[in-house]
Design a protein around this motif. Structure first.
Motif, PDB file in Angstrom:
ATOM      1  N   ALA A 273       0.965  -1.300  -0.016  1.00  0.00           N
ATOM      2  CA  ALA A 273      -0.076   0.010  -0.023  1.00  0.00           C
ATOM      3  C   ALA A 273       0.676   1.281   0.025  1.00  0.00           C
ATOM      4  CB  ALA A 273      -1.000  -0.040   1.133  1.00  0.00           C
ATOM      5  N   GLY A 274       2.091   1.369   0.824  1.00  0.00           N
ATOM      6  CA  GLY A 274       2.745   2.375   0.780  1.00  0.00           C
ATOM      7  C   GLY A 274       3.659   2.532  -0.523  1.00  0.00           C
ATOM      8  N   VAL A 275       3.926   1.636  -1.275  1.00  0.00           N
ATOM      9  CA  VAL A 275       4.601   1.754  -2.618  1.00  0.00           C
ATOM     10  C   VAL A 275       3.644   2.340  -3.367  1.00  0.00           C
ATOM     11  CG1 VAL A 275       5.350   0.282  -4.599  1.00  0.00           C
ATOM     12  CG2 VAL A 275       6.151  -0.077  -2.194  1.00  0.00           C
ATOM     13  N   GLN A 276       2.291   2.028  -3.243  1.00  0.00           N
ATOM     14  CA  GLN A 276       0.924   2.493  -4.399  1.00  0.00           C
ATOM     15  C   GLN A 276       1.005   4.067  -3.854  1.00  0.00           C
ATOM     16  OE1 GLN A 276      -0.501   0.661  -6.631  1.00  0.00           O
ATOM     17  NE2 GLN A 276      -1.115   2.724  -7.262  1.00  0.00           N
ATOM     18  N   ASN A 277       1.140   4.370  -2.515  1.00  0.00           N
ATOM     19  CA  ASN A 277       1.076   5.742  -2.155  1.00  0.00           C
ATOM     20  C   ASN A 277       2.272   6.569  -2.898  1.00  0.00           C
ATOM     21  OD1 ASN A 277       0.157   4.664   1.238  1.00  0.00           O
ATOM     22  ND2 ASN A 277      -1.077   5.588  -0.261  1.00  0.00           N
ATOM     23  N   VAL A 278       3.531   5.954  -2.977  1.00  0.00           N
ATOM     24  CA  VAL A 278       4.518   6.831  -3.753  1.00  0.00           C
ATOM     25  C   VAL A 278       4.136   6.713  -5.411  1.00  0.00           C
ATOM     26  CG1 VAL A 278       6.829   6.543  -4.392  1.00  0.00           C
ATOM     27  CG2 VAL A 278       6.108   5.717  -2.124  1.00  0.00           C
ATOM     28  N   LYS A 279       3.681   5.681  -5.793  1.00  0.00           N
ATOM     29  CA  LYS A 279       3.197   5.837  -7.480  1.00  0.00           C
ATOM     30  C   LYS A 279       2.312   6.883  -7.490  1.00  0.00           C
ATOM     31  CE  LYS A 279       1.969   2.454 -10.992  1.00  0.00           C
ATOM     32  NZ  LYS A 279       1.412   1.421 -11.365  1.00  0.00           N
ATOM     33  N   GLY A 281       1.860   9.394  -6.040  1.00  0.00           N
ATOM     34  CA  GLY A 281       2.142  10.812  -5.584  1.00  0.00           C
ATOM     35  C   GLY A 281       1.936  11.310  -4.196  1.00  0.00           C
ATOM     36  N   GLN A 282       1.233  10.711  -3.513  1.00  0.00           N
ATOM     37  CA  GLN A 282       0.995  11.082  -2.080  1.00  0.00           C
ATOM     38  C   GLN A 282       2.152  10.955  -1.121  1.00  0.00           C
ATOM     39  OE1 GLN A 282      -2.163   8.206  -0.755  1.00  0.00           O
ATOM     40  NE2 GLN A 282      -3.333   8.798  -2.470  1.00  0.00           N
ATOM     41  N   PHE A 283       3.212  10.051  -1.371  1.00  0.00           N
ATOM     42  CA  PHE A 283       4.542  10.182  -0.687  1.00  0.00           C
ATOM     43  C   PHE A 283       5.484  10.486  -1.809  1.00  0.00           C
ATOM     44  CE2 PHE A 283       2.817   6.459   2.185  1.00  0.00           C
ATOM     45  CZ  PHE A 283       2.046   7.054   2.592  1.00  0.00           C
ATOM     46  N   VAL A 284       6.549  11.078  -1.352  1.00  0.00           N
ATOM     47  CA  VAL A 284       7.602  11.243  -2.479  1.00  0.00           C
ATOM     48  C   VAL A 284       8.396  10.070  -2.306  1.00  0.00           C
ATOM     49  CG1 VAL A 284       7.815  13.909  -2.097  1.00  0.00           C
ATOM     50  CG2 VAL A 284       8.806  12.507  -0.457  1.00  0.00           C
ATOM     51  N   ALA A 285       8.406   9.195  -1.333  1.00  0.00           N
ATOM     52  CA  ALA A 285       9.452   8.154  -0.943  1.00  0.00           C
ATOM     53  C   ALA A 285       9.126   7.348   0.105  1.00  0.00           C
ATOM     54  CB  ALA A 285      10.927   8.501  -1.095  1.00  0.00           C
ATOM     55  N   THR A 286       9.328   6.040   0.036  1.00  0.00           N
ATOM     56  CA  THR A 286       9.248   5.262   1.129  1.00  0.00           C
ATOM     57  C   THR A 286      10.606   4.458   1.206  1.00  0.00           C
ATOM     58  OG1 THR A 286       8.111   3.969   2.767  1.00  0.00           O
ATOM     59  CG2 THR A 286       8.124   3.154   0.417  1.00  0.00           C
ATOM     60  N   VAL A 287      10.891   3.814   2.499  1.00  0.00           N
ATOM     61  CA  VAL A 287      12.143   2.911   2.661  1.00  0.00           C
ATOM     62  C   VAL A 287      11.618   1.577   2.856  1.00  0.00           C
ATOM     63  CG1 VAL A 287      14.222   2.571   4.066  1.00  0.00           C
ATOM     64  CG2 VAL A 287      13.531   4.875   3.305  1.00  0.00           C
ATOM     65  N   THR A 337       7.676   0.097  -9.577  1.00  0.00           N
ATOM     66  CA  THR A 337       7.661  -1.214 -10.362  1.00  0.00           C
ATOM     67  C   THR A 337       8.468  -2.273  -9.596  1.00  0.00           C
ATOM     68  OG1 THR A 337       7.388  -0.172 -12.627  1.00  0.00           O
ATOM     69  CG2 THR A 337       7.942  -2.541 -12.323  1.00  0.00           C
ATOM     70  N   TRP A 338       9.655  -1.923  -9.226  1.00  0.00           N
ATOM     71  CA  TRP A 338      10.196  -2.795  -8.594  1.00  0.00           C
ATOM     72  C   TRP A 338       9.586  -2.889  -6.913  1.00  0.00           C
ATOM     73  CZ3 TRP A 338      12.974  -3.169  -3.899  1.00  0.00           C
ATOM     74  CH2 TRP A 338      13.913  -4.223  -3.874  1.00  0.00           C
ATOM     75  N   GLY A 339       9.545  -1.868  -6.309  1.00  0.00           N
ATOM     76  CA  GLY A 339       8.793  -1.868  -5.170  1.00  0.00           C
ATOM     77  C   GLY A 339       7.617  -2.923  -5.214  1.00  0.00           C
ATOM     78  N   ALA A 340       6.663  -2.799  -6.037  1.00  0.00           N
ATOM     79  CA  ALA A 340       5.560  -3.479  -6.162  1.00  0.00           C
ATOM     80  C   ALA A 340       5.882  -5.143  -6.200  1.00  0.00           C
ATOM     81  CB  ALA A 340       4.735  -3.069  -7.140  1.00  0.00           C
ATOM     82  N   ALA A 341       6.877  -5.396  -6.959  1.00  0.00           N
ATOM     83  CA  ALA A 341       7.207  -6.513  -7.040  1.00  0.00           C
ATOM     84  C   ALA A 341       8.128  -7.251  -5.798  1.00  0.00           C
ATOM     85  CB  ALA A 341       8.386  -6.825  -8.166  1.00  0.00           C
ATOM     86  N   ASN A 342       8.187  -6.376  -4.999  1.00  0.00           N
ATOM     87  CA  ASN A 342       9.293  -6.866  -3.760  1.00  0.00           C
ATOM     88  C   ASN A 342       8.700  -6.577  -2.350  1.00  0.00           C
ATOM     89  OD1 ASN A 342      11.864  -8.109  -4.576  1.00  0.00           O
ATOM     90  ND2 ASN A 342      11.347  -6.276  -6.008  1.00  0.00           N
ATOM     91  N   CYS A 343       7.533  -5.941  -2.570  1.00  0.00           N
ATOM     92  CA  CYS A 343       6.628  -5.093  -1.242  1.00  0.00           C
ATOM     93  C   CYS A 343       6.127  -6.403  -0.595  1.00  0.00           C
ATOM     94  CB  CYS A 343       5.663  -4.340  -1.594  1.00  0.00           C
ATOM     95  SG  CYS A 343       4.435  -4.906  -2.593  1.00  0.00           S
ATOM     96  N   TRP A 344       5.594  -6.129   0.848  1.00  0.00           N
ATOM     97  CA  TRP A 344       5.088  -7.076   1.570  1.00  0.00           C
ATOM     98  C   TRP A 344       3.466  -6.425   1.853  1.00  0.00           C
ATOM     99  CZ3 TRP A 344       3.465  -4.344   5.760  1.00  0.00           C
ATOM    100  CH2 TRP A 344       4.416  -2.972   6.094  1.00  0.00           C
ATOM    101  N   GLY A 345       2.592  -7.231   2.384  1.00  0.00           N
ATOM    102  CA  GLY A 345       1.399  -6.888   2.801  1.00  0.00           C
ATOM    103  C   GLY A 345       0.393  -7.058   1.536  1.00  0.00           C
TER     104      GLY A 345
END
Length: 345
Positions: A273-279, A281-287, A337-345
């Motif tokens: 969900a956080g990676v989607q928030n970055v995509k 434009g709600q977040f500039v980045a997440t770690v 794109t990489w984030g969506a492939a490696n994220c959790w949740g």
């Protein structure tokens, strides 16, 4: 053979039987508690019972960690018993959970401590009962209160976010609102301090114009941001967030105020969900963190200890990766794109 000889022979047989029984009894004596308990120092056979204590059972991050630990245990035919505090910071709940797991006869306990020092007494009692204790996600204070810690380097994660935000700000003076965790939680302190280090700011910087303790909760963060905005108004241009739920709450408050597009909102977690928030434009980045790796490594460490007596030791860094679709020169990152492939949740 005369009567006296038969009597002597019978007596000798009884003595031999008694001696043998004593010897067998000595060999079969087992220790059921303490560091030398059977199974606590290797040699366990059959399914192994493992305990997990997370900060909460509702935060998506800890849900993923629990699911991953349970799957890894079941893969090997072992059992995972998962307990949790009622909220992030519920030290008493975690102490009760540790005591419960020891009573259930677990070989090892994996814990994400809410209060890095508050659970030390319960951990010591578990260890005295022959249970290996390993920290996941959050280190204890001191770190060597547990056998080992499998976790993100939280200070480094905060630093990555701070470096990114600083680069995005350029020459603009930062006006930061901090959505923090809890003053007793080492993970919150480490991320906060790492963020300021990445920004090139001192710990007591006046550039933090407002802060709140959110317990990593979206609703609490939104309410806190709404209250802060009444005081700081449109001055804020950066929101540091302890995690993605807090960032979503802060973003919603900024959006309702009509200033979300003027503020750099950053987080640490790496959930899908956080990676989607970055995509979006709600977040500039997440770690991104890797709770699946923490959980799997922790379960396997307990199993190895139960079977062979081999203990893990020290801090094992399970990694952190900056996720953004607007990379900056000189700072390694991955896109969503990489984030969506490696994220959790």
């Amino acid at each position: 053979m005369n009567r006296h000889s038969r009597t002597r022979t019978a007596a000798a047989a009884v003595a031999l039987a008694s001696t043998t029984a004593l010897a067998l009894g000595a060999c079969s004596t087992t220790k059921t508690s303490g560091p030398g308990a059977v199974g606590s120092s290797g040699g366990s056979k059959g399914p192994i019972k493992i305990g997990l204590v997370t900060k909460t059972d509702s935060n998506p991050y800890f849900v993923k960690l629990r699911e991953s630990a349970k799957a890894e245990a079941q893969k090997n035919g072992d059992t995972l018993i998962a307990l949790a505090g009622k909220f992030d910071g519920d030290n008493a709940g975690q102490v009760t959970a540790i005591e419960n797991l020891v009573q259930q006869g677990v070989k090892g306990i994996l814990i994400t401590p809410s209060n890095s020092a508050g659970v030390l007494g319960a951990i010591k009692k578990a260890q005295d009962a022959g249970v290996i204790v390993i920290a996941l996600d959050t280190a204890t204070t001191p770190p060597d209160a547990v056998a080992a810690t499998y976790a993100t380097n939280n200070e480094q994660a905060g630093k990555l976010l701070g470096q990114y935000v600083k680069a995005r700000l350029g020459s603009t003076k930062p006006q930061i609102v901090a959505m923090d965790l809890d003053p007793s939680a080492s993970v919150g302190i480490q991320r906060h301090n790492g963020f300021l280090e990445g920004m090139g700011l001192p710990l007591q910087t006046p550039d933090i114009i407002g802060s709140a303790l959110t317990q990593g909760d979206q609703t609490k963060a939104q309410a806190a941001m709404e209250n802060l905005l009444q005081r700081v108004g449109g001055q804020v241009n950066v929101v540091y967030d302890i995690n993605e739920p807090a960032a979503r709450g802060a973003y919603q408050a900024l959006k309702e105020k009509g200033i979300a597009d003027k503020v750099l909102v950053g987080a640490i977690d790496g959930g899908c969900a956080g990676v989607q928030n970055v995509k979006d434009g709600q977040f500039v980045a997440t770690v991104m963190q890797f709770p699946k790796k923490m959980a799997e490594d922790g379960v396997n460490a307990v199993v190895e200890y139960a079977k062979s007596g081999t203990k893990p030791s020290g801090f094992i860094d399970t990694g952190a990766t900056l996720i953004t679709d607007k990379p900056v020169p000189g700072l390694a990152s991955k896109d969503t794109t990489w984030g969506a492939a490696n994220c959790w949740g």
